[in-house]
Scaffold this active site. Structure first.
Site, PDB file in Angstrom:
ATOM      1  CB  CYS A  86      -1.009  -0.059   1.145  1.00 23.26           C
ATOM      2  SG  CYS A  86      -2.424   0.989   0.821  1.00 23.26           S
ATOM      3  NE  ARG A 142      -6.895   6.765   3.853  1.00 22.72           N
ATOM      4  CZ  ARG A 142      -5.896   7.619   3.682  1.00 22.72           C
ATOM      5  NH1 ARG A 142      -5.984   8.557   2.757  1.00 22.72           N
ATOM      6  NH2 ARG A 142      -4.835   7.565   4.427  1.00 22.72           N
ATOM      7  CG  HIS A 177      -3.214  -2.971   4.108  1.00 22.11           C
ATOM      8  ND1 HIS A 177      -2.277  -2.368   4.902  1.00 22.11           N
ATOM      9  CD2 HIS A 177      -3.790  -1.977   3.389  1.00 22.11           C
ATOM     10  CE1 HIS A 177      -2.285  -1.067   4.692  1.00 22.11           C
ATOM     11  NE2 HIS A 177      -3.196  -0.804   3.776  1.00 22.11           N
ATOM     12  CD  GLU A 179      -0.661  -5.221   6.523  1.00 20.69           C
ATOM     13  OE1 GLU A 179      -0.528  -5.725   5.384  1.00 20.69           O
ATOM     14  OE2 GLU A 179      -1.008  -4.044   6.714  1.00 20.69           O
TER      15      GLU A 179
HETATM   16  N1  GLN Z   1      -3.666   6.426   1.130  1.00 25.66           N
HETATM   17  C1  GLN Z   1      -2.372   6.178   1.686  1.00 25.66           C
HETATM   18  C2  GLN Z   1      -1.299   6.974   0.950  1.00 25.66           C
HETATM   19  O1  GLN Z   1      -1.571   7.548  -0.027  1.00 25.66           O
HETATM   20  C3  GLN Z   1      -2.045   4.701   1.646  1.00 25.66           C
HETATM   21  C4  GLN Z   1      -3.041   3.963   2.473  1.00 25.66           C
HETATM   22  C5  GLN Z   1      -2.542   2.717   3.090  1.00 25.66           C
HETATM   23  O2  GLN Z   1      -1.326   2.472   3.207  1.00 25.66           O
HETATM   24  N2  GLN Z   1      -3.469   1.930   3.557  1.00 25.66           N
HETATM   25  O3  GLN Z   1      -0.191   7.009   1.359  1.00 25.66           O
END
Ligand code: GLN
Length: 197
Positions: A86, A142, A177, A179
């Site tokens: 992410c 996100r 994610h 994890e």
């Molecule tokens: N939206 C976050 C970013 O832009 C990433 C989100 C996440 O790691 N769950 O850094």
């Protein structure tokens, strides 16, 4: 041999990743020692690295300020495995389409931050991942969309026709994610497929 796994601990799901690495190691009759990385000097002794989610602008700022960024780049240059999830994927990319993120350029992709987010901020999807026998329960929070993939990058999984897991040499990046489930197969894929036992 004990696997020394560095987990970038400036932000994000540090203990969950540590647990997943330990579960993956156990499945290979190995042990793992998890090292939390908050300062320079620890990365060079790690066999594998984990770059967790969080806020990519903050992670990018801290790893450059602390001198950790160069050490991660050297780790990759040496061909040692990394799993970037992410925000970790965003920081690892060639292009984050955001001037506030000074990227590491270790995964040749362009990503759009928060592009899976907004309408449905978090969702779980069963993903077919290259190298795994059955689907992986992927949690997206996100999450970034990968909207350009370099020619040496292997796409390991897509969702909605968009890449969400990729491999660029020793580095595996995921929009989701891994994890946050009990399933350690992505950590296994990133670390134990490419580390000598
Ligand atoms: N939206 C976050 C970013 O832009 C990433 C989100 C996440 O790691 N769950 O850094």
């Amino acid at each position: 041999m004990t696997l020394r796994a560095g987990v970038l601990a400036v932000q994000g799901d540090v203990s969950e990743h540590g647990d997943a690495i330990e579960r993956a190691a156990t499945a290979h009759d190995r042990t793992a020692e998890v090292v939390e990385i908050r300062e320079a000097g620890l990365v060079p002794d790690c066999d594998v690295l984990l770059l967790p989610g969080g806020e990519s602008t903050t992670i990018s700022r801290l790893i450059h300020r602390e001198g950790i960024a160069e050490e991660i780049e050297s780790h990759v240059d040496a061909g040692k495995p990394v799993l970037a999830t992410c925000a970790g994927l965003i920081v690892s990319a060639t292009d984050a389409q955001d001037d506030r993120v000074d990227t590491l350029n270790v995964i040749d992709v362009s990503v759009e931050r928060n592009a899976f987010g907004r309408q449905k901020d978090s969702f779980e999807a069963p993903l077919d991942v290259t190298g795994l026998d059955d689907s992986f329960p992927a949690v997206f929070i996100r999450a970034p969309v990968i909207d350009y993939v370099g020619e040496d990058v292997e796409v390991l999984a897509t969702w909605d026709d968009r890449p969400v897991a990729v491999r660029d040499g020793p580095v595996v990046g995921t929009s989701f994610h891994p994890e946050l489930t009990e399933d350690p197969r992505i950590h296994d894929l990133a670390f134990f497929d490419s580390v000598e036992s």
